[in-house]
Design an enzyme around this catalytic site. Structure first.
Site, mmCIF file in Angstrom:
data_model
loop_
_atom_site.group_PDB
_atom_site.id
_atom_site.type_symbol
_atom_site.label_atom_id
_atom_site.label_comp_id
_atom_site.label_asym_id
_atom_site.label_seq_id
_atom_site.Cartn_x
_atom_site.Cartn_y
_atom_site.Cartn_z
ATOM 1 N N ARG A 549 5.478 10.252 72.667
ATOM 2 C CA ARG A 549 7.030 9.926 72.648
ATOM 3 C C ARG A 549 7.595 11.054 73.678
ATOM 4 N NH1 ARG A 549 6.699 9.377 67.411
ATOM 5 N NH2 ARG A 549 6.507 7.232 66.684
ATOM 6 N N SER A 610 -0.141 18.102 68.452
ATOM 7 C CA SER A 610 -0.930 17.774 67.502
ATOM 8 C C SER A 610 -2.252 18.069 67.515
ATOM 9 C CB SER A 610 -0.583 16.335 66.979
ATOM 10 O OG SER A 610 0.680 16.025 67.060
ATOM 11 N N ASP A 664 2.443 18.521 64.612
ATOM 12 C CA ASP A 664 2.992 17.364 63.922
ATOM 13 C C ASP A 664 3.239 17.878 62.306
ATOM 14 O OD1 ASP A 664 0.108 17.190 63.524
ATOM 15 O OD2 ASP A 664 0.153 15.098 63.992
HETATM 16 C C1 BG6 Z 1 4.362 10.350 64.190
HETATM 17 C C2 BG6 Z 1 4.586 11.875 64.339
HETATM 18 O O1 BG6 Z 1 5.193 9.649 63.387
HETATM 19 O O2 BG6 Z 1 3.077 10.492 63.365
HETATM 20 C C3 BG6 Z 1 3.493 12.562 65.100
HETATM 21 O O3 BG6 Z 1 5.814 11.741 65.134
HETATM 22 C C4 BG6 Z 1 2.303 12.398 64.404
HETATM 23 O O4 BG6 Z 1 3.789 13.728 65.660
HETATM 24 C C5 BG6 Z 1 2.086 10.981 63.919
HETATM 25 O O5 BG6 Z 1 1.186 13.000 65.307
HETATM 26 C C6 BG6 Z 1 0.869 10.991 63.087
HETATM 27 O O6 BG6 Z 1 0.478 9.407 62.933
HETATM 28 P P1 BG6 Z 1 -0.435 8.538 63.915
HETATM 29 O O7 BG6 Z 1 -0.889 7.495 62.989
HETATM 30 O O8 BG6 Z 1 0.441 8.293 64.888
HETATM 31 O O9 BG6 Z 1 -1.665 9.424 64.344
HETATM 32 C C1 GLC Z 2 -5.586 16.550 64.257
HETATM 33 C C2 GLC Z 2 -5.303 17.963 64.964
HETATM 34 C C3 GLC Z 2 -3.967 18.398 63.920
HETATM 35 C C4 GLC Z 2 -3.130 17.501 63.772
HETATM 36 C C5 GLC Z 2 -3.812 16.247 63.154
HETATM 37 C C6 GLC Z 2 -3.111 15.080 62.542
HETATM 38 O O1 GLC Z 2 -6.317 17.064 62.830
HETATM 39 O O2 GLC Z 2 -6.143 18.924 64.983
HETATM 40 O O3 GLC Z 2 -3.575 19.577 64.696
HETATM 41 O O4 GLC Z 2 -2.075 18.007 62.890
HETATM 42 O O5 GLC Z 2 -4.789 15.912 63.931
HETATM 43 O O6 GLC Z 2 -2.143 14.565 63.756
#
Ligand code: BG6
Ligand code: GLC
Ligand code: GLC
Length: 924
Positions: A549, A610, A664
């Site tokens: 995003r 992340s 994240d």
């Molecule tokens: C989102 C966050 O809502 O959730 C992200 O904005 C995060 O930063 C993500 O990585 C994690 O959830 P998913 O299911 O999208 O991997």
């Molecule tokens: C993976 C990444 C970590 C992140 C997590 C959730 O474990 O290594 O940095 O926070 O995924 O997205």
């Protein structure tokens, strides 16, 4: 034998008829005979009315909580398919209730090969009258004794004895081996059995006797045994019809029409229990005075009125009542009766059948009547034959009308114009009565002309069919055992979870001290949660979850306002070159700026990235290694902010100030922290899983300063990469790991997060298929495809509001051709996998909150966890299981879970805002 009631109607030795008694005889005896026999005539219109009324009652009974109470019961039998013909093995069958006072034990061998049959060995036992009417325990003890006697005289080689229980009374079944007797019918009335599970009663009796180790695997109504024992033919055999001492039919109904079945798919055999059909409107006109008398004297007056006109237990009695009536009126036997004729139950079905059989001849009728103490004339013999004919013709016609109703129902449920079906027939009325079958067939042809029916006599009086059902039930039970064995390693107990928590706490401590640990415990340079005075417009990027995003975050006095757009990152980009990836990111930013009218503005940017990064400041993060589905080249070991700035430079068109890089988890904690100052933990359970929390700065090796806090990105996904989770890892975890793009890495994450749970399930399903437990052992092509089983399916499948049939629909969309039993197993697999994931995640959170509590030397800690991630948010039970585990493992911490609504981009913007505020302060 007196099987209609405890007391027979024994009158005086020889009763006189009207002429002897000086009573006026009917002027015309043939008129009286006519009148009497006429009562048994049923018109076509009456039969049609019975058919229609029964059909309506059946359809009403299929609906849940039908009101008024329907005239038939429509009981599900849990038999879901007609035999494949592949069932095999040795089975004992115990038959109780079909043949009145006769109990039968059979030893049936199913060969698994069509057309090849082994004739079963069997033995019949007479149930004493006092047992049929005594305490229930006595009846079941008697049955257990018969079993033992049979096995003593027919020794069998097999060690494990599997038994199918044919119990021919109306029962509420809730499974193949669970069946509660609703009410006794026919000549039985044992106390303490109605409302009880008859399988359990039989099991208890077998155990009391202790002679043999017999497993009662299935319970079956005789109609079901009849249907299931039908030799496979051209037409599907989907109806079982029994006219024995009682009468009833079963047929294969579409399960979706059976309300009590939770709208399941597929078919289910339903026992109509038409013996109790009692619609006054339809039956009233055909009930004779003799039917009323018979009912009145029976064990169950008022019940089973339809059965009492058809069942073999009652036909002889009806004939007897008519003969007595005619004798009393001087039309028969010169007005004489005999004690035997006046005794209830003295004329049996076999007598009626023989007397009607033209081949038996007059002499036989004479002999039977003589045995009853009567001296019949030639005219008497003819009249007695007429009476037998009248009673039996009516029985066969009524039975035909009822069968026509079942066929109409079957046709309607299949939504076919015409129906081609085989009806398996069984019971002594079919076997003994010369014309019953043909009258019944003529009636059916007349009433259900659209149905093309063939009638197939059952094999071994249904014994083979009971063995078939038992084979299926035994197979299901064996499969259930294999399923349990397979899933056992996923079921973690408190001790195991507490060990995970303890190991996690140790690994945290080592990681913080800079010692070897699978937890990297990365400092994030975030020292405080926002204080509310931050202001301004910020750009944010959110990379690494399901969606990439770009966001515009406006932090103003009234709150935070977010505009965002999702962009896709194709797999080829995520796993291509680093330059390509970062160029793509910048392209998306440019597009976003254009669309938002921000072109030319240089806004401060927070980058949610992340993946594990070693930070040396807020705006510097060295990517340690990719995780989840990313693997872009030339990035690991590089400063991600630098890579982004380089891409911006290449693009020249934009000017951006990258102020902060945040994980994240951190973004989520900050985002929730804006609302709740207790939020000192960030948790992600999405594509990947991870947590961060506020640690005492003095505990963080390698960062200067002794006071205050710093947020630590634990990177707990890698927990166990040193082998410490080995004893929890199953063969399926090992397969998922081996087939991933980073084998040996992120072992904790691979047991918990969305990217992997579906894969674990897929590997378990493959294993169960290879054991023959699922999909009839046939390897399904689509199941070989990696990632076909998405974790979102787990969330959908496990939803409480979903009926099993919807579970099936989801799986069928995937190309998995499954039965309801398969669907149930897949559901259990999903539950086991997601439950373990949630519990492991809970053990991790428990470790974190305990650490914070201990750090602060508190007796009790109150803390909030900001959570994000599709698995956590979408799965119906995940969040509550996490919370329950934390409560159990960290009872001194009051933990609140806050779901992040705005994503971690908002948090990244807030981190950026704080950084800008602090920078301004320094400049000032
Ligand atoms: C989102 C966050 O809502 O959730 C992200 O904005 C995060 O930063 C993500 O990585 C994690 O959830 P998913 O299911 O999208 O991997
Ligand atoms: C993976 C990444 C970590 C992140 C997590 C959730 O474990 O290594 O940095 O926070 O995924 O997205
Ligand atoms: C009675 C029983 C029924 C059985 C039938 C034929 O009607 O209630 O369960 O199928 O007799 O034996």
């Amino acid at each position: 034998m007196d099987f209609l009631g405890p007391v027979g109607l024994l009158h005086e030795e020889k009763t006189l008829g009207c002429s002897q008694k000086g009573l006026p005889c009917p002027s015309n005896s043939s008129e009286l005979v006519q009148k009497c026999l006429q009562q048994f005539k049923v018109t076509g219109a009456q039969l049609q009315q019975i058919q229609a009324s029964l059909l309506a009652s059946m359809e009403q009974a299929l609906k849940e909580r039908a009101s008024p109470v329907p005239a038939v019961q429509m009981l599900p039998t849990y038999v879901r398919s007609t035999p494949h013909g592949t069932e095999q093995g040795d089975f004992i069958v115990l038959e109780l209730g079909a043949k009145g006072a006769s109990l039968r034990v059979l030893w049936v061998t199913l060969t698994g090969t069509e057309g090849h049959r082994v004739v079963p060995r069997s033995q019949e036992f007479v149930i004493p009258q006092e047992v049929m009417l005594g305490p229930g325990q006595q009846l079941f003890d008697f049955a257990a004794h018969c079993l033992a006697e049979f096995l003593d005289t027919h020794p069998v080689s097999s060690q494990s004895l599997q038994l199918g229980f044919s119990f021919s009374f109306p029962c509420h079944q809730t499974g193949l081996d669970r069946s509660t007797l609703i009410s006794w019918t026919k000549g039985f009335r044992c106390s303490g059995v109605e409302g009880q599970d008859v399988v359990q009663l039989l099991r208890d009796a077998i155990q009391r006797l202790g002679a043999y180790n017999i497993d009662v695997v299935a319970v079956v109504n005789d109609t079901v045994g009849t249907m299931m024992g039908c030799e496979p033919g051209v037409r599907p055999c989907e109806v079982g019809l029994v006219v024995d001492t009682g009468t009833n039919a079963c047929y294969m109904e579409e399960a979706q029409h059976v309300a009590v079945l939770d709208n399941d798919r597929g078919r289910m055999c339903v026992s109509v229990e038409w013996g109790s059909f009692s619609d006054n409107g339809a039956l009233g006109p055909v009930l004779t005075t003799f039917d009323h008398a018979l009912d009145h004297e029976s064990l169950n007056p008022g019940d089973q009125r339809f059965e009492k006109m058809i069942g073999g237990l009652y036909l002889g009695e009806l004939v007897r009542l008519v003969l007595v009536h005619l004798a009393h009126h001087g039309v028969l036997f010169g007005g004489y009766t005999s004690p035997a004729l006046l005794s209830q139950g003295s004329i049996l079905l076999e007598h009626v059948a023989e007397m009607e059989d033209p081949s038996a001849g007059v002499a036989r009728v004479h002999a039977i009547l003589q045995d009853l103490g009567l001296s019949p004339e030639a005219s008497d013999i003819e009249l007695v034959q007429h009476v037998c004919e009248a009673v039996c013709t009516r029985a066969a016609q009524l039975c035909g009308a009822a069968l026509a109703a079942v066929l109409s129902r079957l046709q309607r449920s299949r939504e076919h114009q015409t129906l081609q079906v085989a009806v398996a027939t069984g019971g002594q009325v079919f076997e003994q009565h010369p014309r019953f079958s043909s009258i019944l067939q003529d009636t059916v042809m007349l009433l259900a002309p659209q149905c093309d029916v063939s009638f197939v006599p059952s094999v071994d009086g249904g014994g083979q069919g009971v063995a078939m059902v038992t084979a299926v039930a035994a197979r299901l039970a064996a499969h259930q055992l294999l399923l349990e064995e397979t899933l056992a390693p996923f079921r973690l107990n408190r001790k195991q979870l507490a060990a995970v928590q303890a190991q996690m706490q140790e690994a945290m401590a080592r990681g913080l001290r800079g010692e070897a640990s699978s937890l990297r415990m990365l400092p994030t340079y975030v020292r405080a949660t926002p204080n509310g005075s931050e202001r301004g417009d910020f750009l944010a990027l959110d990379l690494g979850g399901t969606n990439f995003r770009v966001l515009l975050v406006r932090v103003a006095t009234g709150g935070v306002q977010i505009t965002s757009q999702v962009y896709s990152i194709p797999e080829c980009v995520a796993q291509g070159s680093g330059q390509q990836l970062f160029d793509h990111i910048v392209d998306c930013i440019v597009d976003f700026q254009d669309k938002q009218g921000l072109s030319g503005q240089s806004l401060p940017l927070g980058f949610t990235f992340s993946f594990p990064c070693r930070q040396i400041g807020l705006d510097q993060g060295i990517l340690l290694n990719w995780t989840k589905g990313f693997n872009a080249s030339d990035c690991e070991g590089q400063d991600v902010v630098y890579l982004l700035r380089e891409a911006i430079r290449r693009r020249q068109a934009v000017e951006l100030k990258v102020v902060a890089i945040v994980n994240d988890t951190v973004g989520t904690m900050m985002s929730c922290g804006y609302e709740d100052p207790h939020c000192e933990i960030g948790l992600i359970v999405g594509t990947g899983t991870n947590a961060c929390y506020m640690e005492e700065l003095r505990n963080v090796a390698g960062v200067a300063g002794d006071s205050g806090h710093m947020c630590i990105n634990m990177e707990w996904g890698a927990f166990g990469d040193d082998g410490s989770l080995g004893m929890l890892s199953t063969r399926f975890d090992a397969s998922v790991d081996q087939m991933s793009i980073n084998p040996g890495k992120q072992r904790f994450e691979k047991m918990i997060s969305g990217m992997y749970l579906g894969e674990i399930v897929r590997h378990i399903l493959l294993h169960l298929t290879s054991l023959g437990v699922l999909f009839r052992g046939q390897q399904i092509q689509c199941l070989q495809t990696r990632d076909i089983f998405k974790t979102k399916f787990l969330s959908e499948i496990e939803s409480d509001s979903l009926a099993l049939r919807q579970v099936r629909a989801i799986l069928e969309d995937l190309g998995l051709p499954l039965t309801s039993d398969d669907a149930q197993m897949v559901l259990e697999v999903c539950q086991a996998v997601s439950q373990r994931a949630a519990q492991l995640c809970g053990a991790g959170v428990a470790a974190v909150v305990e650490r914070i509590r201990e750090n602060r030397g508190l007796e009790e800690l109150t803390v909030s966890v900001g959570v994000d991630g599709t698995l956590y948010k979408l799965h119906p039970h995940f969040s509550s299981l996490v919370a329950a585990t934390v409560r159990e493992l960290a009872p001194r911490c009051a933990v609140t879970f806050l779901q992040s609504e705005d994503g971690s981009g908002k948090g990244a913007a807030l981190v950026t805002a704080v950084a800008c505020r602090l920078a301004q302060k320094i400049r000032v």
